[in-house]
Design a protein around this motif. Structure first.
Motif, short mmCIF file in Angstrom:
data_model
loop_
_atom_site.label_atom_id
_atom_site.label_comp_id
_atom_site.label_asym_id
_atom_site.label_seq_id
_atom_site.Cartn_x
_atom_site.Cartn_y
_atom_site.Cartn_z
N LEU A 1 49.14 9.43 83.38
CA LEU A 1 47.65 9.30 83.77
C LEU A 1 47.22 10.63 83.01
O LEU A 1 47.97 11.56 82.91
CB LEU A 1 47.50 9.47 85.08
CG LEU A 1 47.92 8.39 86.02
CD1 LEU A 1 47.60 8.71 87.50
CD2 LEU A 1 47.53 6.97 85.56
N VAL B 1 43.59 12.46 83.24
CA VAL B 1 42.47 12.71 83.78
C VAL B 1 41.40 13.75 82.97
O VAL B 1 41.89 14.87 82.74
CB VAL B 1 42.68 13.25 85.46
CG1 VAL B 1 41.35 13.13 85.97
CG2 VAL B 1 43.66 12.36 85.82
N THR B 2 40.18 13.25 82.66
CA THR B 2 39.29 14.00 81.95
C THR B 2 38.06 14.32 82.75
O THR B 2 37.34 13.25 83.45
CB THR B 2 39.16 13.52 80.62
OG1 THR B 2 38.07 14.26 80.16
CG2 THR B 2 38.86 12.17 80.37
N ILE C 1 41.67 8.45 82.73
CA ILE C 1 40.55 8.44 83.75
C ILE C 1 39.41 9.52 83.58
O ILE C 1 39.86 10.62 83.38
CB ILE C 1 41.26 8.64 85.10
CG1 ILE C 1 42.33 7.52 85.14
CG2 ILE C 1 40.19 8.41 86.21
CD1 ILE C 1 43.46 7.92 86.53
N CYS C 2 38.43 9.07 83.72
CA CYS C 2 37.30 10.01 83.44
C CYS C 2 36.14 10.07 84.98
O CYS C 2 35.99 8.92 85.59
CB CYS C 2 36.25 9.52 82.39
SG CYS C 2 35.07 10.51 82.22
N THR C 3 36.45 11.02 85.67
CA THR C 3 35.65 11.18 86.72
C THR C 3 34.89 12.55 86.99
O THR C 3 35.05 13.32 86.02
CB THR C 3 36.64 10.70 87.92
OG1 THR C 3 36.02 10.53 89.20
CG2 THR C 3 37.61 11.78 88.14
N LEU D 1 38.10 14.30 93.27
CA LEU D 1 39.46 14.61 93.57
C LEU D 1 39.69 14.87 94.86
O LEU D 1 40.96 14.78 95.40
CB LEU D 1 39.92 15.76 92.69
CG LEU D 1 40.02 15.45 91.27
CD1 LEU D 1 40.98 16.61 90.71
CD2 LEU D 1 40.87 14.21 91.08
N PHE E 1 43.13 8.36 92.80
CA PHE E 1 44.11 7.67 91.89
C PHE E 1 45.14 6.76 92.22
O PHE E 1 45.84 6.20 91.44
CB PHE E 1 44.89 9.21 91.43
CG PHE E 1 44.26 10.22 90.58
CD1 PHE E 1 42.82 10.07 90.20
CD2 PHE E 1 44.93 11.59 90.84
CE1 PHE E 1 42.28 10.96 89.39
CE2 PHE E 1 43.98 12.39 89.90
CZ PHE E 1 43.00 12.15 89.32
N ILE F 1 51.35 13.21 84.73
CA ILE F 1 49.94 13.21 84.64
C ILE F 1 49.32 14.59 84.27
O ILE F 1 49.95 15.51 84.47
CB ILE F 1 49.09 13.21 86.32
CG1 ILE F 1 47.82 13.20 86.25
CG2 ILE F 1 49.80 14.40 87.00
CD1 ILE F 1 47.14 12.76 87.75
N VAL G 1 45.61 16.68 84.04
CA VAL G 1 44.45 16.97 84.63
C VAL G 1 43.69 18.03 83.60
O VAL G 1 44.12 19.18 83.73
CB VAL G 1 44.32 17.35 86.02
CG1 VAL G 1 43.04 17.57 86.59
CG2 VAL G 1 45.21 16.38 87.02
#
Lengths: 95, 260
Positions: free
Chosen positions: B57, B59-60, B91-93, B98, B108, B120, B122
């Motif tokens: 994963l 994550v950005t 994944i963009c959030t 989080l 997630f 993963i 981050v």
């Protein structure tokens, strides 16, 4: 699965809907609140929330609670199905 | 049996780590802007998928995935294809999400169910500091790190650390360094009026590691480690000096010492 005639107006009846769809197609892993989505496309939260409704009804986007928030994300399978349907419809117009 | 190391796939870095990160550990990758944190993070994930069959994963918070797809393509990494093959999710959030959970479900969880990741990244955890009061940040970070460990994810947590530009005093102001198992720093170094880049391993819980600061470059193929800065001292202080190596013959010649 809705009929294509029902899909079109729900999908493309506003500029904001188109912007939201483009945002999700370019960034399929986007999962965020309606407020943050509005910020990401530089639009007001009220208009974005309103236009999101149709996309949620169509099932292209889905919503789920997360703590005190609600987050919106792309249903990749549903999106793929609708794209196939639209493609078939466009091809049939050329027949 | 699964190796107890999560290899980065960058041979020289794995050698420095004596085989890779300890599996399931939380690793902090700190550095100032433009040091290649994102590139190293992506390479760790991509090598995991392509070399070790470990899904990932990414994550950005800052960059949209579309930018990451584009930049990755410049290195020859086809992230979209990996997403189609269900080996990767980008994944963009928003960072504050989080910390949220509903009925025990974390943001997630659905992505973990989809691709069963082992790794993963981050990018970057320091964004959380904008949403969490300073006195709660450490507690929230602890919860997040523990969540990753519960899911058996080997994590690389990127941390924007402007302080690494000059003299290094601390990696994070928030005491995050104590929560993680390993710390890597990426630091700019000015030597003879040119900007070079140094990687150092500050901490690797439960393992020996190379203690030397090593030069690296970001090439068209990704992250490339070069030689350690063995000829310099004072790099961490921000004032590197070349170490003068004088042979006995030189000293004799100069008259500073006499032949015995």
């Amino acid at each position: 699965m809705p009929e294509v005639e029902d899909l079109m107006p729900k999908l493309l009846s506003s500029e904001i809907k188109a912007e939201i769809l483009i945002l999700y197609h370019m960034n399929p892993g986007l999962i965020d609140t309606p407020e943050a989505l509005a910020r990401r496309i530089g639009r007001g939260q009220v208009e974005v929330t309103k236009d999101l409704e149709d996309l949620l009804i169509l099932g292209i986007l889905r919503k789920k609670p997360l703590g005190s928030n609600e987050v919106v994300f792309l249903d990749r399978d549903r999106d793929r199905d609708i794209q196939k349907l639209l493609k078939a419809h466009i091809e049939s117009l050329g027949d | 049996m699964m190796d107890d190391r999560a290899k980065t796939g960058i041979t020289e870095l794995d050698n420095m780590l004596r085989g890779g990160f300890m599996r399931g550990d939380a690793v902090l990758l700190a550095g100032s802007a433009g040091m290649g944190k994102t590139t190293l993070g992506l390479e760790y994930i991509i090598n995991g998928i392509t070399k070790y069959r470990e899904n990932g994963l990414y994550v950005t918070f800052e960059q949209l995935p579309s930018q990451i797809y584009r930049d990755s393509a410049n290195f020859g990494w086809q992230l979209k294809k990996m997403e189609e093959e269900d080996t990767l999710r980008v994944i963009c959030t928003s960072p504050n999400l989080l910390l949220e959970a509903s009925d025990g479900e974390h943001l997630f969880d659905s992505f973990i169910d989809e691709v069963h990741p082992k790794r993963i990244v981050v990018d970057s955890l320091s964004h959380l500091a904008m949403f969490v009061p300073q006195n709660e940040l450490r507690k929230e970070m602890y919860k997040f790190v523990m969540y990753l460990k519960t899911k058996h994810l080997s994590s690389l947590l990127l941390w924007e650390s402007p302080g690494l530009m000059g003299q290094v005093q601390s990696i994070t102001e928030e005491g995050i360094s104590f929560l993680v198992d390993a710390i890597l720093i990426l630091k700019p170094v000015e030597i003879e009026s040119s900007m070079r880049k140094a990687l150092g391993i500050l901490k690797l819980r439960g393992s020996d590691h190379d203690k030397r600061l090593t030069e690296y470059e970001i090439t068209s193929e990704g992250f490339k480690l070069r030689k350690p800065f063995v000829e310099y001292e004072g790099i961490m202080s921000g004032s590197p000096r070349k170490i003068l190596r004088v042979s006995e013959a030189d000293l004799l010649k100069s008259g500073l010492i006499k032949r015995r």
